[in-house]
Scaffold this active site. Structure first.
Site, short mmCIF file in Angstrom:
data_model
loop_
_atom_site.label_atom_id
_atom_site.label_comp_id
_atom_site.label_asym_id
_atom_site.label_seq_id
_atom_site.Cartn_x
_atom_site.Cartn_y
_atom_site.Cartn_z
N SER A 72 27.88 -23.65 15.38
CA SER A 72 27.24 -23.51 14.08
C SER A 72 28.21 -23.81 12.96
CB SER A 72 26.72 -22.07 13.91
OG SER A 72 26.17 -21.89 12.63
N HIS A 74 26.89 -23.21 9.77
CA HIS A 74 26.13 -22.55 8.70
C HIS A 74 25.48 -23.57 7.77
CE1 HIS A 74 27.02 -18.30 9.40
NE2 HIS A 74 28.14 -18.75 9.91
N ARG A 77 27.44 -24.98 4.79
CA ARG A 77 27.70 -24.20 3.58
C ARG A 77 29.06 -23.51 3.60
NH1 ARG A 77 23.28 -21.80 5.38
NH2 ARG A 77 24.19 -19.74 5.09
N ASP A 105 22.85 -24.08 16.39
CA ASP A 105 21.95 -24.10 15.24
C ASP A 105 22.48 -25.11 14.24
OD1 ASP A 105 23.97 -22.93 13.68
OD2 ASP A 105 22.92 -21.05 13.39
N GLY A 106 21.78 -25.27 13.17
CA GLY A 106 22.21 -26.19 12.12
C GLY A 106 21.48 -27.51 12.18
N GLY A 107 20.71 -27.80 11.18
CA GLY A 107 20.02 -29.07 11.08
C GLY A 107 18.77 -29.17 11.95
N ARG A 109 15.16 -28.93 12.39
CA ARG A 109 14.00 -28.83 11.51
C ARG A 109 12.68 -29.13 12.21
NH1 ARG A 109 17.64 -26.80 9.37
NH2 ARG A 109 18.54 -27.22 7.35
N GLY A 128 16.76 -21.54 12.06
CA GLY A 128 16.95 -20.69 10.90
C GLY A 128 16.11 -21.10 9.71
N ARG A 129 16.52 -22.15 9.06
CA ARG A 129 15.91 -22.54 7.79
C ARG A 129 14.39 -22.72 7.86
NH1 ARG A 129 19.42 -24.14 3.44
NH2 ARG A 129 20.63 -23.55 5.20
#
Length: 174
Positions: A72, A74, A77, A105-107, A109, A128-129
């Site tokens: 990850s 983040h 960020r 995780d990360g990206g 979608r 996540g997002r």
């Protein structure tokens, strides 16, 4: 965590400088390998270390007794110009060679993104997002996001001839 029935505990090792944590008054600091080992030794639950972006970090996690890692950044960020998790994932998976559970995780979608991360070697994919966006609609919004991603994953599996998420191979990417 034990009292709630959590299957594991996790700790971020790369977010000590996130402004939202310090602004919220949370104490933040880096963790040494010795501190992580102490946590793993004392925890009655498996420990997962999040924020791993290099094979060297993965080796440290294994040496501390962690049960798993989360590759990850983040969402980029923590440090500008950090590589994407898909870019570093195969090298980390190869380096740990099954010694740790590798989450990523990360990206992520879409369900297609989930399939790609599995093809790159992840044991499982964290989302996540998209869920935070879905949460605007409450539980129904989160459920809708998960249903959409599951349908996208299934469609991508059909299109690549992948019968099961356990059978995903890297050759579907090319």
């Amino acid at each position: 965590a034990v009292a709630t029935g959590a299957p594991a505990v996790a700790i971020d090792v790369d977010a000590a400088a996130l402004i939202n944590m310090t602004a919220a008054g949370q104490a933040v600091s880096g963790k040494t390998a010795e501190e992580l080992k102490m946590l793993c030794d004392k925890s009655p639950l498996p420990v997962i270390i999040k924020g791993v972006m290099t094979p060297e970090d993965a080796f440290v996690a294994a040496e501390t007794g962690a049960a798993g890692i989360v590759v990850s950044n983040h969402g980029g960020r923590v440090l500008d110009d950090t590589p994407g998790t898909a870019e570093v994932l195969p090298e980390i998976v190869e380096a740990v060679d099954g010694a740790l559970t590798v989450l990523v995780d990360g990206g992520v979608r879409s369900g297609t993104d989930v399939l790609k991360m599995l093809a790159l070697g992840a044991d499982a994919v964290l989302i996540g997002r998209p869920l935070t966006v879905g949460a605007v609609g409450g539980a129904a919004g989160v459920a809708l996001v998960l249903q959409k991603m599951a349908a996208e994953l299934l469609a991508a599996m059909v299109m690549t001839g992948t019968a099961s998420v356990e059978d995903v191979t890297e050759d579907i990417l090319w």
